[in-house]
Design a protein around this motif. Structure first.
Motif, PDB file in Angstrom:
ATOM      1  N   MET A 179       0.843  -1.197   0.000  1.00 11.75           N
ATOM      2  CA  MET A 179       0.000   0.000   0.000  1.00 11.75           C
ATOM      3  C   MET A 179       0.871   1.237   0.000  1.00 11.75           C
ATOM      4  O   MET A 179       2.052   1.181   0.351  1.00 11.75           O
ATOM      5  N   ILE A 180       0.277   2.343  -0.430  1.00 10.13           N
ATOM      6  CA  ILE A 180       1.021   3.603  -0.469  1.00 10.13           C
ATOM      7  C   ILE A 180       0.901   4.264   0.901  1.00 10.13           C
ATOM      8  O   ILE A 180      -0.172   4.281   1.501  1.00 10.13           O
ATOM      9  N   LEU A 181       2.024   4.764   1.377  1.00 14.79           N
ATOM     10  CA  LEU A 181       2.028   5.457   2.662  1.00 14.79           C
ATOM     11  C   LEU A 181       2.262   6.941   2.404  1.00 14.79           C
ATOM     12  O   LEU A 181       3.208   7.322   1.704  1.00 14.79           O
ATOM     13  N   GLY A 182       1.363   7.767   2.947  1.00 14.67           N
ATOM     14  CA  GLY A 182       1.597   9.211   2.855  1.00 14.67           C
ATOM     15  C   GLY A 182       2.339   9.614   4.117  1.00 14.67           C
ATOM     16  O   GLY A 182       3.453   9.161   4.379  1.00 14.67           O
ATOM     17  N   ASN A 183       1.674  10.448   4.928  1.00 16.17           N
ATOM     18  CA  ASN A 183       2.306  10.842   6.196  1.00 16.17           C
ATOM     19  C   ASN A 183       1.849   9.944   7.343  1.00 16.17           C
ATOM     20  O   ASN A 183       2.167  10.206   8.498  1.00 16.17           O
ATOM     21  N   GLY A 184       1.062   8.931   7.038  1.00 10.97           N
ATOM     22  CA  GLY A 184       0.614   7.992   8.080  1.00 10.97           C
ATOM     23  C   GLY A 184      -0.298   8.636   9.116  1.00 10.97           C
ATOM     24  O   GLY A 184      -0.386   8.152  10.240  1.00 10.97           O
ATOM     25  N   SER A 185      -1.006   9.702   8.741  1.00 12.45           N
ATOM     26  CA  SER A 185      -1.828  10.400   9.739  1.00 12.45           C
ATOM     27  C   SER A 185      -3.275   9.919   9.733  1.00 12.45           C
ATOM     28  O   SER A 185      -4.116  10.477  10.431  1.00 12.45           O
ATOM     29  N   ASN A 186      -3.548   8.877   8.958  1.00 15.84           N
ATOM     30  CA  ASN A 186      -4.901   8.298   8.972  1.00 15.84           C
ATOM     31  C   ASN A 186      -4.808   6.787   8.919  1.00 15.84           C
ATOM     32  O   ASN A 186      -5.641   6.133   8.319  1.00 15.84           O
ATOM     33  N   LEU A 187      -3.794   6.249   9.566  1.00  9.76           N
ATOM     34  CA  LEU A 187      -3.464   4.837   9.391  1.00  9.76           C
ATOM     35  C   LEU A 187      -3.105   4.192  10.723  1.00  9.76           C
ATOM     36  O   LEU A 187      -2.359   4.761  11.519  1.00  9.76           O
TER      37      LEU A 187
ATOM     38  N   GLY B  84      -1.462  15.732   6.734  1.00  7.98           N
ATOM     39  CA  GLY B  84      -1.104  14.679   5.790  1.00  7.98           C
ATOM     40  C   GLY B  84      -0.400  15.227   4.571  1.00  7.98           C
ATOM     41  O   GLY B  84      -0.046  16.411   4.515  1.00  7.98           O
ATOM     42  N   THR B  85      -0.218  14.357   3.584  1.00  2.55           N
ATOM     43  CA  THR B  85       0.348  14.775   2.309  1.00  2.55           C
ATOM     44  C   THR B  85      -0.804  15.128   1.365  1.00  2.55           C
ATOM     45  O   THR B  85      -1.957  14.736   1.599  1.00  2.55           O
ATOM     46  N   LEU B  86      -0.474  15.789   0.274  1.00  4.40           N
ATOM     47  CA  LEU B  86      -1.501  16.163  -0.703  1.00  4.40           C
ATOM     48  C   LEU B  86      -2.113  14.897  -1.327  1.00  4.40           C
ATOM     49  O   LEU B  86      -3.329  14.823  -1.538  1.00  4.40           O
TER      50      LEU B  86
ATOM     51  N   ALA C 208     -10.046  14.544   2.050  1.00  2.00           N
ATOM     52  CA  ALA C 208      -9.981  15.139   3.394  1.00  2.00           C
ATOM     53  C   ALA C 208     -10.669  16.500   3.399  1.00  2.00           C
ATOM     54  O   ALA C 208     -10.739  17.186   2.371  1.00  2.00           O
ATOM     55  N   GLY C 209     -11.163  16.877   4.556  1.00  2.00           N
ATOM     56  CA  GLY C 209     -11.851  18.157   4.656  1.00  2.00           C
ATOM     57  C   GLY C 209     -11.854  18.694   6.071  1.00  2.00           C
ATOM     58  O   GLY C 209     -11.628  17.948   7.026  1.00  2.00           O
ATOM     59  N   ALA C 210     -12.076  19.991   6.183  1.00  2.00           N
ATOM     60  CA  ALA C 210     -12.153  20.632   7.498  1.00  2.00           C
ATOM     61  C   ALA C 210     -12.797  22.000   7.335  1.00  2.00           C
ATOM     62  O   ALA C 210     -12.647  22.632   6.278  1.00  2.00           O
TER      63      ALA C 210
ATOM     64  N   LYS D  54      -7.983  27.751  15.872  1.00  2.00           N
ATOM     65  CA  LYS D  54      -9.175  26.947  16.212  1.00  2.00           C
ATOM     66  C   LYS D  54      -8.771  25.497  16.464  1.00  2.00           C
ATOM     67  O   LYS D  54      -9.212  24.869  17.414  1.00  2.00           O
ATOM     68  N   ARG D  55      -7.942  24.956  15.563  1.00  2.00           N
ATOM     69  CA  ARG D  55      -7.505  23.563  15.667  1.00  2.00           C
ATOM     70  C   ARG D  55      -6.771  23.333  16.993  1.00  2.00           C
ATOM     71  O   ARG D  55      -7.035  22.375  17.706  1.00  2.00           O
ATOM     72  N   ASN D  56      -5.829  24.244  17.301  1.00  2.00           N
ATOM     73  CA  ASN D  56      -5.042  24.075  18.529  1.00  2.00           C
ATOM     74  C   ASN D  56      -5.907  24.151  19.778  1.00  2.00           C
ATOM     75  O   ASN D  56      -5.619  23.508  20.777  1.00  2.00           O
TER      76      ASN D  56
HETATM   77  C1  LIG Z   1      -4.138  15.696  14.521  1.00  2.00           C
HETATM   78  C2  LIG Z   1      -4.843  15.239  13.273  1.00  2.00           C
HETATM   79  C3  LIG Z   1      -5.814  16.061  12.710  1.00  2.00           C
HETATM   80  C4  LIG Z   1      -6.487  15.648  11.543  1.00  2.00           C
HETATM   81  N1  LIG Z   1      -7.426  16.476  11.005  1.00  2.00           N
HETATM   82  C5  LIG Z   1      -8.082  16.104   9.893  1.00  2.00           C
HETATM   83  C6  LIG Z   1      -9.076  16.956   9.308  1.00  2.00           C
HETATM   84  O1  LIG Z   1      -9.334  18.057   9.775  1.00  2.00           O
HETATM   85  N2  LIG Z   1      -9.723  16.514   8.193  1.00  2.00           N
HETATM   86  C7  LIG Z   1      -9.458  15.296   7.624  1.00  2.00           C
HETATM   87  O2  LIG Z   1     -10.086  14.952   6.607  1.00  2.00           O
HETATM   88  N3  LIG Z   1      -8.505  14.476   8.151  1.00  2.00           N
HETATM   89  C8  LIG Z   1      -7.823  14.844   9.257  1.00  2.00           C
HETATM   90  N4  LIG Z   1      -6.874  14.011   9.788  1.00  2.00           N
HETATM   91  C9  LIG Z   1      -6.617  12.688   9.160  1.00  2.00           C
HETATM   92  C10 LIG Z   1      -5.498  12.700   8.093  1.00  2.00           C
HETATM   93  O3  LIG Z   1      -4.578  13.748   8.334  1.00  2.00           O
HETATM   94  C11 LIG Z   1      -6.071  12.839   6.691  1.00  2.00           C
HETATM   95  O4  LIG Z   1      -6.903  11.748   6.365  1.00  2.00           O
HETATM   96  C12 LIG Z   1      -4.942  12.926   5.631  1.00  2.00           C
HETATM   97  O5  LIG Z   1      -5.514  13.272   4.414  1.00  2.00           O
HETATM   98  C13 LIG Z   1      -4.163  11.626   5.475  1.00  2.00           C
HETATM   99  O6  LIG Z   1      -3.026  11.913   4.671  1.00  2.00           O
HETATM  100  P1  LIG Z   1      -1.668  11.083   4.816  1.00  2.00           P
HETATM  101  O7  LIG Z   1      -0.706  11.578   3.811  1.00  2.00           O
HETATM  102  O8  LIG Z   1      -1.208  11.083   6.222  1.00  2.00           O
HETATM  103  O9  LIG Z   1      -2.175   9.630   4.387  1.00  2.00           O
HETATM  104  P2  LIG Z   1      -1.877   8.224   5.091  1.00  2.00           P
HETATM  105  O10 LIG Z   1      -2.468   8.204   6.453  1.00  2.00           O
HETATM  106  O11 LIG Z   1      -0.446   7.870   4.952  1.00  2.00           O
HETATM  107  O12 LIG Z   1      -2.736   7.283   4.141  1.00  2.00           O
HETATM  108  C14 LIG Z   1      -4.149   7.354   4.127  1.00  2.00           C
HETATM  109  C15 LIG Z   1      -4.659   6.574   2.914  1.00  2.00           C
HETATM  110  O13 LIG Z   1      -4.273   7.291   1.735  1.00  2.00           O
HETATM  111  C16 LIG Z   1      -3.567   6.434   0.846  1.00  2.00           C
HETATM  112  N5  LIG Z   1      -2.568   7.258   0.153  1.00  2.00           N
HETATM  113  C17 LIG Z   1      -1.693   8.129   0.708  1.00  2.00           C
HETATM  114  N6  LIG Z   1      -0.957   8.733  -0.251  1.00  2.00           N
HETATM  115  C18 LIG Z   1      -1.352   8.207  -1.437  1.00  2.00           C
HETATM  116  C19 LIG Z   1      -0.962   8.402  -2.793  1.00  2.00           C
HETATM  117  N7  LIG Z   1       0.012   9.258  -3.140  1.00  2.00           N
HETATM  118  N8  LIG Z   1      -1.590   7.681  -3.755  1.00  2.00           N
HETATM  119  C20 LIG Z   1      -2.587   6.805  -3.431  1.00  2.00           C
HETATM  120  N9  LIG Z   1      -2.988   6.574  -2.178  1.00  2.00           N
HETATM  121  C21 LIG Z   1      -2.386   7.265  -1.180  1.00  2.00           C
HETATM  122  C22 LIG Z   1      -2.944   5.379   1.742  1.00  2.00           C
HETATM  123  O14 LIG Z   1      -2.678   4.187   1.025  1.00  2.00           O
HETATM  124  C23 LIG Z   1      -4.020   5.193   2.802  1.00  2.00           C
HETATM  125  O15 LIG Z   1      -4.996   4.264   2.377  1.00  2.00           O
HETATM  126  C24 LIG Z   1      -6.182  14.400  10.951  1.00  2.00           C
HETATM  127  C25 LIG Z   1      -5.172  13.589  11.508  1.00  2.00           C
HETATM  128  C26 LIG Z   1      -4.509  14.012  12.658  1.00  2.00           C
HETATM  129  C27 LIG Z   1      -3.422  13.145  13.211  1.00  2.00           C
END
Ligand SMILES: Cc1cc2nc3c(=O)[nH]c(=O)nc-3n(C[C@H](O)[C@H](O)[C@H](O)COP(=O)(O)OP(=O)(O)OC[C@H]3O[C@@H](n4cnc5c(N)ncnc54)[C@H](O)[C@@H]3O)c2cc1C
Length: 306
Positions: free
Chosen positions: A63-71, A132-134, A142-144, A215-217
């Motif tokens: 699987m593709i890993l972005g910043n791991g912030s939703n995993l 996270g990453t774009l 993602a949304g907020a 607001k987030r903080n």
């Molecule tokens: C403190 C905190 C606050 C947050 N606030 C919000 C918020 O306000 N709104 C919100 O929507 N989310 C929020 N999140 C969740 C998270 O940040 C988002 O879902 C973000 O978009 C995930 O991006 P990532 O790069 O970390 O993806 P990852 O967690 O690494 O991956 C998530 C999914 O995306 C896939 N993926 C990642 N990169 C790619 C790529 N290049 N191509 C194909 N697939 C890919 C992965 O395979 C995985 O299935 C928050 C998380 C934290 C920790």
């Protein structure tokens, strides 16, 4: 058997950075969970294509890993490879005249916001604090704060996971809805994203970004590892409110806790295992279902073995 295939991959792709059995706690914002078989870090499209071709040929899971912030990776680990896009996916360019901003999938949302502010481009502010990453943000739609990736994205450059071919996907074909995108079914790798923003005043745009950050903080437990809101918003409700009304705010199981600042967040208080977090998730789901008849579905991607 698969160990041999992983070894072959390492030998065939010697020039590509590969880390064996990475501790996924170090690569995810939850700071918990097991190991993956490999972490592969292709630096450019050609390296990525070679890796994908090998994996599909050998039918290896990845699987593709972005910043791991939703995993969250379960404690038993993930028997596949994590592919994290490297240096060649960090490009970013903004054009004030057209309002277009194009960036590599591995660029962070905060960096996109920074460049948008500098170029005087508005529309991205509500998304600026998503950690996270774009690419990950587009995949998750993602949304907020009443903003969402679907409001600003124009097109994306993606690579087919089976044949390694690249193509441009226009917004209309992305199937974007609440936390969903067609990429979740197709498995295409997002390489680059183009946003359509609106020319505006840099100072005003920056003020908005700062307002959203404040607001987030204030409202979110930013000092603890988490994956943000753990559950999707059930139609007609707010997950955080249901959890609070069920009396679960602050509930602790092992090292995992329902945040007492924002009940929609499950946090790692320090030593949580993935099992602690998942057990807490189940208690929350069961209690909310019993009390209010609402099923909470995790927004966080959960993978790996128990
Ligand atoms: C403190 C905190 C606050 C947050 N606030 C919000 C918020 O306000 N709104 C919100 O929507 N989310 C929020 N999140 C969740 C998270 O940040 C988002 O879902 C973000 O978009 C995930 O991006 P990532 O790069 O970390 O993806 P990852 O967690 O690494 O991956 C998530 C999914 O995306 C896939 N993926 C990642 N990169 C790619 C790529 N290049 N191509 C194909 N697939 C890919 C992965 O395979 C995985 O299935 C928050 C998380 C934290 C920790």
């Amino acid at each position: 058997m698969e160990k041999n295939k992983w070894r072959m991959l390492c030998e065939e792709c010697k020039e590509i950075k590969i880390i064996k059995e990475p501790d996924m706690g170090q690569y995810t914002s939850f700071k918990a969970g097991g190991r993956a078989a490999l972490l592969v870090l292709p630096d450019n499209q050609e390296e990525l294509r070679r890796v994908l071709e090998y994996m599909s040929g050998e039918e290896l899971p990845y699987m593709i890993l972005g910043n791991g912030s939703n995993l969250l990776v379960r404690d038993g680990g993930y028997e596949g490879a994590m592919i994290k896009l490297g240096e060649g996916f960090h490009n970013i360019e903004a054009n004030r005249k057209t309002g277009l901003l194009t960036a590599g999938a591995n660029v962070s949302m905060s960096q996109v916001a920074r460049v948008a502010v500098d170029a005087g481009l508005a529309g991205f502010e509500p998304l600026s604090g998503i950690p996270g990453t774009l690419g990950g943000a587009l995949y998750m739609n993602a949304g907020a704060y009443d903003g969402e990736m679907s409001f600003v994205v124009q097109e994306a450059l993606v690579m087919n996971r089976n044949c390694g071919e690249t193509r441009i996907v226009p917004k209309e074909e992305m199937g974007l809805s609440y936390r969903r995108s067609a990429f979740q079914e197709s498995g295409d790798v997002i390489l680059q994203v183009t946003l359509q923003l609106t020319p505006g005043d840099s100072k005003k745009i920056e003020d908005k970004v700062m307002e959203f950050t404040r607001k987030r903080n204030e409202k979110q437990p930013m000092n603890y590892p988490s994956a943000g809101s753990f559950f999707k918003r059930p139609e007609g409700y707010f997950a955080g409110k249901l959890i609070t009304d069920a009396g679960l705010k602050g509930l602790k199981l092992g090292g995992a806790q329902v945040s007492s600042l924002h009940a929609g967040f499950l946090i790692n208080t320090g030593e949580a295992t993935a099992e602690d977090i998942l057990l807490l998730m189940k208690v929350v789901q069961r209690t909310v279902a019993d009390r209010f008849g609402v099923e909470l579905e995790p927004e966080v991607r959960i993978i790996g073995k128990e």
